[in-house]
Write a protein that holds these residues in place. Sequence first.
Motif, PDB file in Angstrom:
ATOM      1  N   GLN A  30       4.070  12.115   3.725  1.00 31.91           N
ATOM      2  CA  GLN A  30       3.383  11.355   2.870  1.00 31.91           C
ATOM      3  C   GLN A  30       2.908  10.096   3.354  1.00 31.91           C
ATOM      4  OE1 GLN A  30       4.892  10.996  -1.186  1.00 31.91           O
ATOM      5  NE2 GLN A  30       3.007  10.339  -1.948  1.00 31.91           N
ATOM      6  N   ILE A  31       3.730   9.399   3.642  1.00 38.55           N
ATOM      7  CA  ILE A  31       3.503   7.900   4.171  1.00 38.55           C
ATOM      8  C   ILE A  31       2.743   7.752   5.535  1.00 38.55           C
ATOM      9  CG2 ILE A  31       4.646   5.874   4.843  1.00 38.55           C
ATOM     10  CD1 ILE A  31       6.926   6.370   2.713  1.00 38.55           C
ATOM     11  N   LEU A  32       3.192   8.792   6.408  1.00 37.30           N
ATOM     12  CA  LEU A  32       2.623   8.590   7.787  1.00 37.30           C
ATOM     13  C   LEU A  32       1.256   9.154   7.655  1.00 37.30           C
ATOM     14  CD1 LEU A  32       5.585   9.658  10.136  1.00 37.30           C
ATOM     15  CD2 LEU A  32       4.661   7.339   9.646  1.00 37.30           C
ATOM     16  N   GLU A  33       0.987  10.002   6.829  1.00 36.21           N
ATOM     17  CA  GLU A  33      -0.525  10.550   6.592  1.00 36.21           C
ATOM     18  C   GLU A  33      -1.283   9.348   6.634  1.00 36.21           C
ATOM     19  OE1 GLU A  33      -2.991  13.495   3.851  1.00 36.21           O
ATOM     20  OE2 GLU A  33      -0.982  13.348   3.853  1.00 36.21           O
ATOM     21  N   THR A  34      -1.141   8.244   6.199  1.00 36.98           N
ATOM     22  CA  THR A  34      -1.954   6.955   5.694  1.00 36.98           C
ATOM     23  C   THR A  34      -1.421   5.813   6.500  1.00 36.98           C
ATOM     24  OG1 THR A  34      -0.858   6.727   3.756  1.00 36.98           O
ATOM     25  CG2 THR A  34      -3.058   7.853   3.826  1.00 36.98           C
ATOM     26  N   HIS A  35      -0.241   5.810   6.985  1.00 36.61           N
ATOM     27  CA  HIS A  35       0.322   4.621   7.794  1.00 36.61           C
ATOM     28  C   HIS A  35       0.778   4.804   9.099  1.00 36.61           C
ATOM     29  CE1 HIS A  35       0.411   3.873   3.131  1.00 36.61           C
ATOM     30  NE2 HIS A  35       0.271   2.474   3.599  1.00 36.61           N
ATOM     31  N   SER A  36       0.410   5.754   9.474  1.00 35.30           N
ATOM     32  CA  SER A  36       1.084   6.220  10.939  1.00 35.30           C
ATOM     33  C   SER A  36       0.633   4.915  12.169  1.00 35.30           C
ATOM     34  CB  SER A  36       0.691   7.363  11.687  1.00 35.30           C
ATOM     35  OG  SER A  36      -0.711   7.525  11.759  1.00 35.30           O
TER      36      SER A  36
ATOM     37  N   SER B 221       0.806  -1.285  -0.048  1.00 39.11           N
ATOM     38  CA  SER B 221      -0.011   0.000  -0.065  1.00 39.11           C
ATOM     39  C   SER B 221       0.938   1.012   0.026  1.00 39.11           C
ATOM     40  CB  SER B 221      -0.981  -0.131   1.204  1.00 39.11           C
ATOM     41  OG  SER B 221      -0.376   0.042   2.342  1.00 39.11           O
ATOM     42  N   VAL B 222       1.977   1.302   0.575  1.00 40.35           N
ATOM     43  CA  VAL B 222       3.160   2.226   0.404  1.00 40.35           C
ATOM     44  C   VAL B 222       3.322   2.452  -0.938  1.00 40.35           C
ATOM     45  CG1 VAL B 222       5.290   3.232   1.108  1.00 40.35           C
ATOM     46  CG2 VAL B 222       3.829   1.985   2.902  1.00 40.35           C
TER      47      VAL B 222
ATOM     48  N   GLN C 182       1.651   1.979  -3.516  1.00 36.86           N
ATOM     49  CA  GLN C 182       0.824   2.500  -4.115  1.00 36.86           C
ATOM     50  C   GLN C 182       0.733   4.093  -4.318  1.00 36.86           C
ATOM     51  OE1 GLN C 182      -2.881   0.804  -2.886  1.00 36.86           O
ATOM     52  NE2 GLN C 182      -2.083  -1.356  -3.646  1.00 36.86           N
ATOM     53  N   LEU C 183       1.419   4.733  -3.252  1.00 30.91           N
ATOM     54  CA  LEU C 183       1.527   6.230  -3.192  1.00 30.91           C
ATOM     55  C   LEU C 183       2.306   6.685  -4.440  1.00 30.91           C
ATOM     56  CD1 LEU C 183       2.274   6.549   0.765  1.00 30.91           C
ATOM     57  CD2 LEU C 183       0.000   6.852  -0.402  1.00 30.91           C
ATOM     58  N   ASP C 184       2.288   8.043  -4.673  1.00 28.58           N
ATOM     59  CA  ASP C 184       2.895   8.449  -5.598  1.00 28.58           C
ATOM     60  C   ASP C 184       4.228   9.000  -5.197  1.00 28.58           C
ATOM     61  OD1 ASP C 184       3.614   9.617  -8.185  1.00 28.58           O
ATOM     62  OD2 ASP C 184       2.593  11.666  -7.672  1.00 28.58           O
ATOM     63  N   ILE C 185       5.182   7.981  -5.241  1.00 27.84           N
ATOM     64  CA  ILE C 185       6.504   8.328  -4.614  1.00 27.84           C
ATOM     65  C   ILE C 185       7.605   8.911  -5.539  1.00 27.84           C
ATOM     66  CG2 ILE C 185       8.795   7.339  -3.702  1.00 27.84           C
ATOM     67  CD1 ILE C 185       6.860   5.129  -2.315  1.00 27.84           C
ATOM     68  N   ASP C 186       8.229   9.954  -5.465  1.00 26.45           N
ATOM     69  CA  ASP C 186       9.243  10.871  -6.227  1.00 26.45           C
ATOM     70  C   ASP C 186      10.091   9.701  -7.017  1.00 26.45           C
ATOM     71  OD1 ASP C 186      11.094  12.346  -7.416  1.00 26.45           O
ATOM     72  OD2 ASP C 186      11.201  14.014  -5.734  1.00 26.45           O
TER      73      ASP C 186
END
Length: 271
Positions: free
Chosen positions: A168-174, A96-97, A99-103
């Motif tokens: 960005q990651i912690l916003e949804t995975h904290s 799921s990480v 799937q984020l828009d990673i630079d």
Amino acid sequence: MKNTHSNIKVIVSDLDGTLLNSNHQITPETKAVFHQLYQNGYTIIIATGRHHIDAQAIIKGLDIPLYLVTSNGARIHSPNQELLFAYDIKSEIVASVFQLDIDPTITTVLFKEEVWLTSKTNKKINSFQRDLSYPPEVVDFSTLRDYSAIKLFFTHDSHEVLQDLKDQILETHSDYLCHAFSLPFCLEFMDKSVDKSVAIGRILHKEGFTFENTIAFGDGFNDEKMLDAVAKGLIMQNAPDTLKNKLKHLEVIASNNDNAVADYIAQNILR
């Protein structure tokens, strides 16, 4: 021996930027001091963000039995190299990480048990390994089936870029992940339950000691809780100023290129 050190029975040290010099080596002076510690009956713990295969290749240079905490606490090995504790990030969390828009300019690494999978070759990260006992494998992460990992790692020359990624990651995975900057250009994620201080606590309980019997040396934000938990936490002069400011109550010693850990132990613990 100073009164503040009379109760110390356990010595904990980080590796990079702390026990190792800038060439990622253990000096003869450091090896000699740690041999004295072992001969005097101290419990020795190396606590690093490195993978255990990588770290084991380095600590062979100390040539003494010791506890090894690796991947910021996701693995604990005993002095006879028995695996005592292991905790991975679940595959679906890592997937799921991704799937984020990673630079795309960020190098992404999955540290698994026997191999590390990377999005691209990164000479800066490869330089940390003297012998490639734990080789990198460049992969297309979209093709993986099993994303489970000891540690999820990102590196970029810009600390600000990594700060943005962390947010960005912690916003949804904290709820699932904890993070640490082992170096300003190294952002690491582990399972929420993992931290060097937690792993050290497990070892102390096994050995019949507490944090009050423990001294620790470190230079990175992945050392913060460890340094704050022990009876005496010591920060390397080469540590980021932001860490020194956050732990203003702790003593700062010389740099990793000055054998500072060995010198401090020789003058204050072994004297």
